[in-house]
Design a protein around this motif. Structure first.
Motif, PDB file in Angstrom:
ATOM      1  N   LYS A  57      -3.608 -16.928  23.180  1.00 54.90           N
ATOM      2  CA  LYS A  57      -5.499 -17.737  22.545  1.00 54.90           C
ATOM      3  C   LYS A  57      -6.088 -16.142  22.595  1.00 54.90           C
ATOM      4  N   ASN A  58      -6.016 -15.546  23.115  1.00 55.88           N
ATOM      5  CA  ASN A  58      -6.739 -14.279  23.623  1.00 55.88           C
ATOM      6  C   ASN A  58      -7.026 -14.074  21.764  1.00 55.88           C
ATOM      7  N   ASP A  59      -8.076 -12.640  21.895  1.00 51.66           N
ATOM      8  CA  ASP A  59      -8.786 -12.643  20.246  1.00 51.66           C
ATOM      9  C   ASP A  59      -8.285 -11.229  21.094  1.00 51.66           C
ATOM     10  N   ARG A  60      -7.491 -10.102  20.335  1.00 52.19           N
ATOM     11  CA  ARG A  60      -7.107  -9.008  20.153  1.00 52.19           C
ATOM     12  C   ARG A  60      -7.528  -8.372  18.919  1.00 52.19           C
ATOM     13  N   ASP A  61      -8.447  -6.944  19.340  1.00 52.93           N
ATOM     14  CA  ASP A  61      -8.114  -5.768  17.848  1.00 52.93           C
ATOM     15  C   ASP A  61      -7.274  -4.897  18.327  1.00 52.93           C
ATOM     16  N   GLU A  62      -6.277  -5.056  17.319  1.00 55.08           N
ATOM     17  CA  GLU A  62      -5.001  -4.576  16.820  1.00 55.08           C
ATOM     18  C   GLU A  62      -5.162  -2.913  17.439  1.00 55.08           C
ATOM     19  N   LYS A  63      -6.634  -2.496  16.394  1.00 56.61           N
ATOM     20  CA  LYS A  63      -6.937  -1.183  16.219  1.00 56.61           C
ATOM     21  C   LYS A  63      -7.253  -0.673  17.056  1.00 56.61           C
ATOM     22  N   ALA A  64      -8.369  -1.368  18.080  1.00 52.75           N
ATOM     23  CA  ALA A  64      -8.646  -0.574  19.743  1.00 52.75           C
ATOM     24  C   ALA A  64      -7.322  -0.549  20.086  1.00 52.75           C
ATOM     25  N   ILE A  65      -6.698  -1.138  20.221  1.00 55.29           N
ATOM     26  CA  ILE A  65      -4.867  -1.675  21.044  1.00 55.29           C
ATOM     27  C   ILE A  65      -4.596   0.122  20.827  1.00 55.29           C
ATOM     28  N   ARG A  66      -4.206   0.312  19.270  1.00 53.75           N
ATOM     29  CA  ARG A  66      -3.346   1.729  18.633  1.00 53.75           C
ATOM     30  C   ARG A  66      -4.269   2.616  18.794  1.00 53.75           C
ATOM     31  N   GLU A  67      -5.489   2.443  19.784  1.00 54.32           N
ATOM     32  CA  GLU A  67      -5.736   3.520  19.651  1.00 54.32           C
ATOM     33  C   GLU A  67      -6.028   4.363  20.745  1.00 54.32           C
ATOM     34  N   GLU A  68      -5.863   3.409  21.782  1.00 50.75           N
ATOM     35  CA  GLU A  68      -6.091   3.500  23.077  1.00 50.75           C
ATOM     36  C   GLU A  68      -4.658   4.096  23.144  1.00 50.75           C
ATOM     37  N   ARG A  69      -3.444   3.429  23.259  1.00 51.75           N
ATOM     38  CA  ARG A  69      -2.270   4.152  23.177  1.00 51.75           C
ATOM     39  C   ARG A  69      -2.297   4.780  22.372  1.00 51.75           C
ATOM     40  N   LEU A  70      -2.445   5.464  21.470  1.00 49.55           N
ATOM     41  CA  LEU A  70      -2.399   7.393  20.908  1.00 49.55           C
ATOM     42  C   LEU A  70      -2.970   7.866  21.805  1.00 49.55           C
ATOM     43  N   LYS A  71      -3.675   8.020  22.228  1.00 48.63           N
ATOM     44  CA  LYS A  71      -4.851   8.533  23.962  1.00 48.63           C
ATOM     45  C   LYS A  71      -3.724   9.689  24.936  1.00 48.63           C
ATOM     46  N   LYS A  72      -3.079   8.358  24.255  1.00 46.85           N
ATOM     47  CA  LYS A  72      -1.844   9.763  25.284  1.00 46.85           C
ATOM     48  C   LYS A  72      -1.559  10.907  24.635  1.00 46.85           C
ATOM     49  N   TYR A  73      -1.469  10.083  24.253  1.00 47.74           N
ATOM     50  CA  TYR A  73      -0.462  11.871  22.852  1.00 47.74           C
ATOM     51  C   TYR A  73      -1.441  12.756  22.309  1.00 47.74           C
ATOM     52  N   GLU A  74      -2.790  13.396  23.162  1.00 48.57           N
ATOM     53  CA  GLU A  74      -3.606  13.239  21.918  1.00 48.57           C
ATOM     54  C   GLU A  74      -3.358  14.756  23.225  1.00 48.57           C
ATOM     55  N   ASP A  75      -3.396  16.126  22.454  1.00 53.65           N
ATOM     56  CA  ASP A  75      -3.755  17.605  23.294  1.00 53.65           C
ATOM     57  C   ASP A  75      -5.158  17.307  23.668  1.00 53.65           C
ATOM     58  N   PRO A  76      -5.290  17.649  25.262  1.00 53.16           N
ATOM     59  CA  PRO A  76      -6.207  17.298  26.314  1.00 53.16           C
ATOM     60  C   PRO A  76      -7.952  18.980  25.914  1.00 53.16           C
ATOM     61  N   ASP A  77      -7.155  19.343  24.465  1.00 53.91           N
ATOM     62  CA  ASP A  77      -7.699  20.469  23.748  1.00 53.91           C
ATOM     63  C   ASP A  77      -9.029  20.213  22.626  1.00 53.91           C
TER      64      ASP A  77
END
Length: 77
Positions: A57-77
């Motif tokens: 029932k909770n509204d979810r922002d799929e784009k925000a969730i995806r971006e959050e997950r992808l942050k794990k794999y980004e280079d810290p540089d």
């Protein structure tokens, strides 16, 4: 709802199992603290279904969730 300490539950398992089959809920205590809750399969499925409905029932922002997950794999540089 029934409450039993671990020793009593172990010694009278059949009695508590019968109670659960009849719709009761059994709380098992160890050293005075709740450690387990025994409920019927039917009640557990009902509980899990209600929880899933609450999540869906909770509204979810799929784009925000995806971006959050992808942050794990980004280079810290």
């Amino acid at each position: 709802m029934m409450i039993a300490n671990a020793t009593d539950f172990q010694n009278n398992f059949g009695r508590y199992l019968q109670a659960v089959q009849e719709g009761e809920e059994v709380i098992i205590l160890k050293n005075g603290k709740e450690t387990a809750r025994l409920i019927s399969h039917e009640k557990s499925v009902e509980f899990l279904s209600q929880q899933l409905r609450g999540i869906l029932k909770n509204d979810r922002d799929e784009k925000a969730i995806r971006e959050e997950r992808l942050k794990k794999y980004e280079d810290p540089d």
